[in-house]
Design an enzyme around this catalytic site. Structure first.
Site, PDB file in Angstrom:
ATOM      1  N   HIS A 156      32.986  40.204  47.704  1.00 52.83           N
ATOM      2  CA  HIS A 156      33.228  40.735  46.361  1.00 52.83           C
ATOM      3  C   HIS A 156      33.523  39.624  45.340  1.00 52.83           C
ATOM      4  CE1 HIS A 156      33.254  44.866  47.751  1.00 52.83           C
ATOM      5  NE2 HIS A 156      34.325  44.708  48.500  1.00 52.83           N
TER       6      HIS A 156
HETATM    7  O1  RIB Z   1      36.717  46.312  44.861  1.00 51.59           O
HETATM    8  C1  RIB Z   1      36.849  44.973  45.302  1.00 51.59           C
HETATM    9  C2  RIB Z   1      37.866  44.244  44.468  1.00 51.59           C
HETATM   10  O2  RIB Z   1      39.158  44.829  44.643  1.00 51.59           O
HETATM   11  C3  RIB Z   1      38.033  42.770  44.911  1.00 51.59           C
HETATM   12  O3  RIB Z   1      38.397  42.013  43.783  1.00 51.59           O
HETATM   13  C4  RIB Z   1      39.176  42.822  45.868  1.00 51.59           C
HETATM   14  O4  RIB Z   1      39.904  41.590  45.916  1.00 51.59           O
HETATM   15  C5  RIB Z   1      40.034  43.879  45.247  1.00 51.59           C
HETATM   16  O5  RIB Z   1      40.824  43.253  44.225  1.00 51.59           O
END
Ligand code: RIB
Ligand code: CA
Length: 318
Positions: free
Chosen positions: A245
């Protein structure tokens, strides 16, 4: 040669930590600061983790403590089942924590740093967007002084992708939907790296083992910190590896040619069962929609060369 001066606004967080290691190692990135925010854990934990990560991988980079709660509601419930009790996968921590808190609130640090480098600073935001919204509220002019805002967040329905904390909501947007709508509606350049591309960019266990064995201390850290997250992913049906992510958003900063984007204003729902849903009105859509048409266009990622993005990570860490 430094091409990108970054402030990393983050809720570390396992994938946040992996993205920080990449930024610390990339030759064209100059990290001007790390600003913490609630999200994957409470603000004390994410700030402690930011100081630990800075001390280990970027000891000259200041850390400024940010918001402990969203603009309009209480902070979200802790999620130790995703990132661990310490929000860094409960790993054994090595080395002294030498980086202290800057002393300024994160949003003040952002304002001061952007004003010190007009037109040069990219805000890379991978948690709830509360700090950025507070900075805009304190000093709206920074919108004209920031080079770009790159956000990991949202989900835009590409290939049927839904939210990850509700059918509608991605976690960072859900963390503070009001802040997200403010950030996406401000007159600055915004690029959004959502689940549509981060959930097709998977660091498999074999990939992570190769990084472990070829990138020294940084590689061993990435392997160690990803173990807890990999077990969570198995529970979520991702049987081998982890979603990249936050790293995907960092990769976008230095290699946006690996992504396909769609232009158009983005709104964020702030209440109801679909709260935090992110909706873009593509510029190509003819239908009048004042709630969008009065807002600036954002670049939303709708495609990615995932193999190339992962190669970039492995090569940068080596
Ligand atoms: O949905 C994924 C995001 O939410 C990423 O930034 C993870 O670290 C959480 O913060
Ligand atoms: Ca994050």
């Amino acid at each position: 040669m430094t091409l990108h001066k970054l402030i990393y606004d983050t809720d570390p967080g396992i994938d946040d930590a992996i993205a920080l290691v990449f930024q610390a190692r990339h030759p064209q990135i100059e990290l001007l600061g790390i600003t913490s925010v609630f999200g994957n854990a409470d603000i004390d934990t994410t700030t402690t983790n930011a100081r630990y990560l800075a001390s280990r991988f970027a000891p000259d980079v200041p850390v400024a403590r940010g918001a402990s709660a969203p603009l309009e509601s209480a902070p979200p419930a802790p999620i130790p089942h995703i990132h661990g009790d310490d929000a860094l996968g409960n790993i054994e921590r090595t080395g002294d924590v030498t980086v202290q808190e800057d002393g300024r609130a994160a949003h003040r640090f952002i304002i001061d740093t952007v004003r010190a480098h007009p037109g040069e600073v990219t805000l890379l935001a991978v948690g709830p967007l509360t700090n950025l919204a507070l900075a805009l509220r304190d000093d709206p002019e920074i919108a004209s002084l920031v080079r770009e805002v790159v956000v990991m967040g949202g989900a835009f329905g590409i290939n049927g992708v839904l939210g990850n904390v509700s059918p509608a909501a991605e976690a960072n947007m859900r963390g503070d939907p009001h802040a997200a709508d403010i950030v996406f509606s401000a007159p600055w350049k915004v690029s959004i790296v959502g689940l549509d591309v981060t959930q097709v960019t998977i660091m498999t266990n074999a990939f992570l083992a190769d990084v472990r064995d070829s990138a020294g201390d940084a590689g061993r850290f990435v392997w160690d910190v990803s173990r807890f997250y990999a077990r969570f992913h198995v529970e979520e049906g991702v049987t081998d590896g982890i979603y990249a992510h936050d790293y995907s958003a960092a990769a976008y900063v230095v290699a946006r040619e690996l992504f396909t984007t769609r232009q158009g204003p983005v709104r964020v729902l702030t209440e109801g069962i679909a709260a935090a849903l992110t909706i873009q009105k593509p510029l190509a859509m003819p239908v009048p929609a004042p709630e969008w048409d009065t807002r600036p266009s954002c670049d939303v990622c709708i495609g990615v060369n995932a193999d190339a993005v992962l190669d970039l990570f492995a090569k940068t860490l080596r």
